[in-house]
Every structure is written in structure tokens, then in C-alpha cells.
Design a protein around this motif. Structure first.
Motif, mmCIF file in Angstrom:
data_model
loop_
_atom_site.group_PDB
_atom_site.id
_atom_site.type_symbol
_atom_site.label_atom_id
_atom_site.label_comp_id
_atom_site.label_asym_id
_atom_site.label_seq_id
_atom_site.Cartn_x
_atom_site.Cartn_y
_atom_site.Cartn_z
ATOM 1 N N ASP A 42 0.980 -1.321 0.086
ATOM 2 C CA ASP A 42 -0.078 0.136 0.000
ATOM 3 C C ASP A 42 0.775 1.395 -0.149
ATOM 4 O O ASP A 42 0.377 2.301 -0.130
ATOM 5 C CB ASP A 42 -1.025 -0.013 1.065
ATOM 6 C CG ASP A 42 -0.424 -0.116 2.484
ATOM 7 O OD1 ASP A 42 1.023 -0.446 2.775
ATOM 8 O OD2 ASP A 42 -1.084 0.161 3.393
ATOM 9 N N GLN A 43 2.217 1.082 0.071
ATOM 10 C CA GLN A 43 2.895 2.280 -0.223
ATOM 11 C C GLN A 43 3.171 2.574 -1.549
ATOM 12 O O GLN A 43 3.940 3.467 -1.469
ATOM 13 C CB GLN A 43 4.173 1.823 0.776
ATOM 14 C CG GLN A 43 4.279 1.646 2.213
ATOM 15 C CD GLN A 43 5.544 1.144 2.737
ATOM 16 O OE1 GLN A 43 6.745 1.620 2.288
ATOM 17 N NE2 GLN A 43 5.708 0.042 3.423
ATOM 18 N N TYR A 44 2.989 1.787 -2.406
ATOM 19 C CA TYR A 44 3.169 2.170 -3.605
ATOM 20 C C TYR A 44 1.939 2.390 -4.486
ATOM 21 O O TYR A 44 1.109 1.713 -4.326
ATOM 22 C CB TYR A 44 4.115 1.112 -4.278
ATOM 23 C CG TYR A 44 5.415 0.305 -3.439
ATOM 24 C CD1 TYR A 44 6.528 1.466 -3.572
ATOM 25 C CD2 TYR A 44 5.296 -0.304 -2.375
ATOM 26 C CE1 TYR A 44 7.507 1.253 -2.804
ATOM 27 C CE2 TYR A 44 6.359 -0.478 -1.732
ATOM 28 C CZ TYR A 44 7.512 0.053 -1.761
ATOM 29 O OH TYR A 44 8.578 -0.172 -1.099
ATOM 30 N N ASP A 45 2.176 3.057 -5.724
ATOM 31 C CA ASP A 45 1.223 3.160 -6.697
ATOM 32 C C ASP A 45 1.330 2.400 -7.871
ATOM 33 O O ASP A 45 0.315 2.065 -8.557
ATOM 34 C CB ASP A 45 1.377 4.802 -7.227
ATOM 35 C CG ASP A 45 1.339 5.856 -6.101
ATOM 36 O OD1 ASP A 45 0.299 5.995 -5.259
ATOM 37 O OD2 ASP A 45 2.017 6.494 -5.782
ATOM 38 N N LEU A 46 2.543 1.750 -7.825
ATOM 39 C CA LEU A 46 3.029 0.966 -9.167
ATOM 40 C C LEU A 46 3.609 -0.041 -8.572
ATOM 41 O O LEU A 46 4.801 -0.107 -8.059
ATOM 42 C CB LEU A 46 3.827 1.683 -10.136
ATOM 43 C CG LEU A 46 4.203 1.052 -11.380
ATOM 44 C CD1 LEU A 46 3.479 0.244 -12.249
ATOM 45 C CD2 LEU A 46 5.439 1.898 -12.212
ATOM 46 N N LEU A 104 8.170 1.259 -18.981
ATOM 47 C CA LEU A 104 6.929 1.359 -17.974
ATOM 48 C C LEU A 104 6.963 2.608 -16.886
ATOM 49 O O LEU A 104 6.052 3.265 -16.521
ATOM 50 C CB LEU A 104 6.740 -0.157 -17.011
ATOM 51 C CG LEU A 104 6.312 -1.335 -17.711
ATOM 52 C CD1 LEU A 104 6.263 -2.594 -16.967
ATOM 53 C CD2 LEU A 104 4.584 -0.730 -18.223
ATOM 54 N N LEU A 105 8.170 2.639 -15.991
ATOM 55 C CA LEU A 105 8.527 3.501 -14.964
ATOM 56 C C LEU A 105 8.110 4.886 -15.780
ATOM 57 O O LEU A 105 7.442 5.828 -15.025
ATOM 58 C CB LEU A 105 9.578 3.452 -14.489
ATOM 59 C CG LEU A 105 9.920 2.222 -13.649
ATOM 60 C CD1 LEU A 105 11.308 1.959 -13.359
ATOM 61 C CD2 LEU A 105 9.141 2.032 -12.508
ATOM 62 N N CYS A 126 5.458 -8.953 -20.878
ATOM 63 C CA CYS A 126 4.991 -7.801 -20.127
ATOM 64 C C CYS A 126 3.383 -7.653 -19.938
ATOM 65 O O CYS A 126 2.920 -7.443 -21.144
ATOM 66 C CB CYS A 126 5.722 -6.412 -20.708
ATOM 67 S SG CYS A 126 5.016 -4.967 -19.634
ATOM 68 N N GLU A 127 2.847 -7.858 -19.160
ATOM 69 C CA GLU A 127 1.515 -7.746 -18.934
ATOM 70 C C GLU A 127 0.887 -6.892 -17.774
ATOM 71 O O GLU A 127 1.418 -7.147 -16.609
ATOM 72 C CB GLU A 127 1.144 -9.424 -18.654
ATOM 73 C CG GLU A 127 -0.485 -9.424 -18.536
ATOM 74 C CD GLU A 127 -0.933 -10.864 -18.334
ATOM 75 O OE1 GLU A 127 -2.163 -11.148 -17.826
ATOM 76 O OE2 GLU A 127 -0.034 -11.841 -18.677
ATOM 77 N N LYS A 128 -0.046 -6.232 -17.875
ATOM 78 C CA LYS A 128 -0.644 -5.411 -16.750
ATOM 79 C C LYS A 128 -1.754 -6.543 -16.174
ATOM 80 O O LYS A 128 -2.494 -7.105 -16.832
ATOM 81 C CB LYS A 128 -1.497 -4.274 -17.402
ATOM 82 C CG LYS A 128 -2.064 -3.554 -16.223
ATOM 83 C CD LYS A 128 -2.505 -1.964 -16.721
ATOM 84 C CE LYS A 128 -2.856 -1.290 -15.341
ATOM 85 N NZ LYS A 128 -3.242 0.171 -15.679
ATOM 86 N N ARG A 167 6.497 5.929 -18.459
ATOM 87 C CA ARG A 167 5.105 6.089 -18.951
ATOM 88 C C ARG A 167 4.388 6.462 -17.642
ATOM 89 O O ARG A 167 3.504 7.275 -17.805
ATOM 90 C CB ARG A 167 4.661 4.917 -19.585
ATOM 91 C CG ARG A 167 3.209 4.955 -20.211
ATOM 92 C CD ARG A 167 3.066 3.893 -21.135
ATOM 93 N NE ARG A 167 2.782 2.552 -20.752
ATOM 94 C CZ ARG A 167 3.202 1.526 -21.302
ATOM 95 N NH1 ARG A 167 3.822 1.625 -22.423
ATOM 96 N NH2 ARG A 167 3.262 0.569 -20.352
ATOM 97 N N GLN A 168 4.604 5.759 -16.634
ATOM 98 C CA GLN A 168 3.716 6.012 -15.336
ATOM 99 C C GLN A 168 4.070 7.465 -14.711
ATOM 100 O O GLN A 168 3.049 8.056 -14.149
ATOM 101 C CB GLN A 168 3.852 4.778 -14.385
ATOM 102 C CG GLN A 168 3.444 3.534 -14.755
ATOM 103 C CD GLN A 168 1.861 3.522 -15.034
ATOM 104 O OE1 GLN A 168 1.335 4.149 -14.172
ATOM 105 N NE2 GLN A 168 1.398 2.764 -15.893
ATOM 106 N N SER A 169 5.118 7.597 -14.718
ATOM 107 C CA SER A 169 5.521 9.020 -14.216
ATOM 108 C C SER A 169 5.053 10.231 -14.908
ATOM 109 O O SER A 169 4.811 11.263 -14.514
ATOM 110 C CB SER A 169 7.027 9.220 -13.893
ATOM 111 O OG SER A 169 7.595 9.294 -15.336
ATOM 112 N N GLU A 170 4.723 10.073 -16.366
ATOM 113 C CA GLU A 170 4.262 10.844 -17.093
ATOM 114 C C GLU A 170 2.631 11.098 -17.173
ATOM 115 O O GLU A 170 2.092 12.119 -17.203
ATOM 116 C CB GLU A 170 4.555 10.839 -18.644
ATOM 117 C CG GLU A 170 5.859 11.058 -19.031
ATOM 118 C CD GLU A 170 6.043 11.019 -20.575
ATOM 119 O OE1 GLU A 170 5.357 10.082 -21.112
ATOM 120 O OE2 GLU A 170 6.925 11.750 -20.929
ATOM 121 N N GLY A 171 2.131 9.926 -16.875
ATOM 122 C CA GLY A 171 0.546 9.740 -16.935
ATOM 123 C C GLY A 171 -0.046 10.147 -15.542
ATOM 124 O O GLY A 171 -1.159 10.631 -15.278
#
Length: 153
Positions: free
Chosen positions: A52-56, A146-147, A74-76, A149-153
């Protein structure tokens, strides 16, 4: 956004050490402060209480899917995550059990990815087979995308 890249596996069992090897390579890079990389070995199940400390969450693991050794997946992870947790021990737990447990206790991050590599062999030896070792840098590139893309989104 806080991110955890967790390498799952046993580095003393040949290709099962893929996750820890990728995390080792990532730790050599200058990653942003909000990104943690960790070798969780075979006790990834105990990680569930901290998620729960993480968003990704990016889990890195060796896979046996029937393709050629070294193929990167690579799978979401979305939707229902099911596993029978009634008689599971931390020694029996794999990625599916970790995710199911984290979901059950309410710690599963919003974004979860599995980055895996098709393995060649799991034998008592330190080090990866040549095709899996060659795939380490490919997995690192996938994770960095992935990292980013997530930091931009």
C-alpha cells in the motif's frame, strides 16, 4: 508516484534467478528517488503487507509459457486475481498468491505489471542460461519504459 520493482526467484536455481538478476542490473542505474528496486527472492508473499506504500508494482519473474527461452513478456494485471489462500504457506506462494493476498487485505497498488522471461532450465546452479542472461537488458528496457510512462501519466 511511488514505484516498486520486485525481483522474484532464486538466484541459485539457474534461470529462476531472472528476477533478482534484473533487479541487480536496475540497481546499477541512476533511477528516480521514487523508484525502489528490491530482490524479494522466494518470500515475495510477505511483501503483500507493504504494497500500500506504492502506486505501481512491477514484478519480475521467470516464466514457463512454452515459447523460446529469452522471450520477454509484459502484462498489466487487471481484473480478478484468484488463488486458494486457505492452506498456503509463504514457502508455497508465488506471484498469483502474492497478488491475491494483497488484494484481499487491501494493499494491492492501482497499477501492477508482470515482466517475465521464458526460461530454459531450472537447475541447482548460480547464473542464468545464455538466452535468459541475454534477455536481462531487454527486460530492463521494458521496465524503464513502464516507469517512464507511469511518471508521465
Amino acid at each position: 508516484m511511488r514505484a516498486l520493482v520486485a525481483g522474484v526467484g532464486n538466484r541459485y536455481m539457474g534461470d529462476d534467478g531472472f528476477g533478482p538478476r534484473v533487479v541487480e542490473r536496475l540497481s546499477e542505474l541512476n533511477l528516480p528517488e521514487n523508484v525502489e528496486v528490491r530482490d524479494v527472492g522466494l518470500c515475495g508473499f510477505t511483501l503483500a503487507v507493504e504494497l500500500d506504500q506504492y502506486d505501481l508494482l512491477v514484478l519480475v519473474d521467470a516464466l514457463k509459457m512454452g515459447a523460446s527461452a529469452g522471450k520477454i513478456y509484459c502484462e498489466k494485471i487487471e481484473g480478478v486475481i484468484e488463488a486458494d489462500l486457505s492452506s498456503i504457506t509463504i514457502h508455497d506462494a508465488g506471484v498469483r498468491e502474492l497478488l491475491a493476498f494483497a488484494k484481499k487485505i487491501g494493499t494491492l497498488p492501482a497499477d501492477v505489471y508482470l515482466v517475465g522471461c521464458e526460461i530454459s532450465q531450472i537447475t541447482l546452479q548460480e547464473g542464468l542460461s545464455p538466452p535468459v542472461e541475454a534477455a536481462v537488458d531487454d527486460a530492463v528496457r521494458v521496465i524503464l519504459r513502464l516507469l517512464y510512462r507511469q511518471s508521465e501519466g
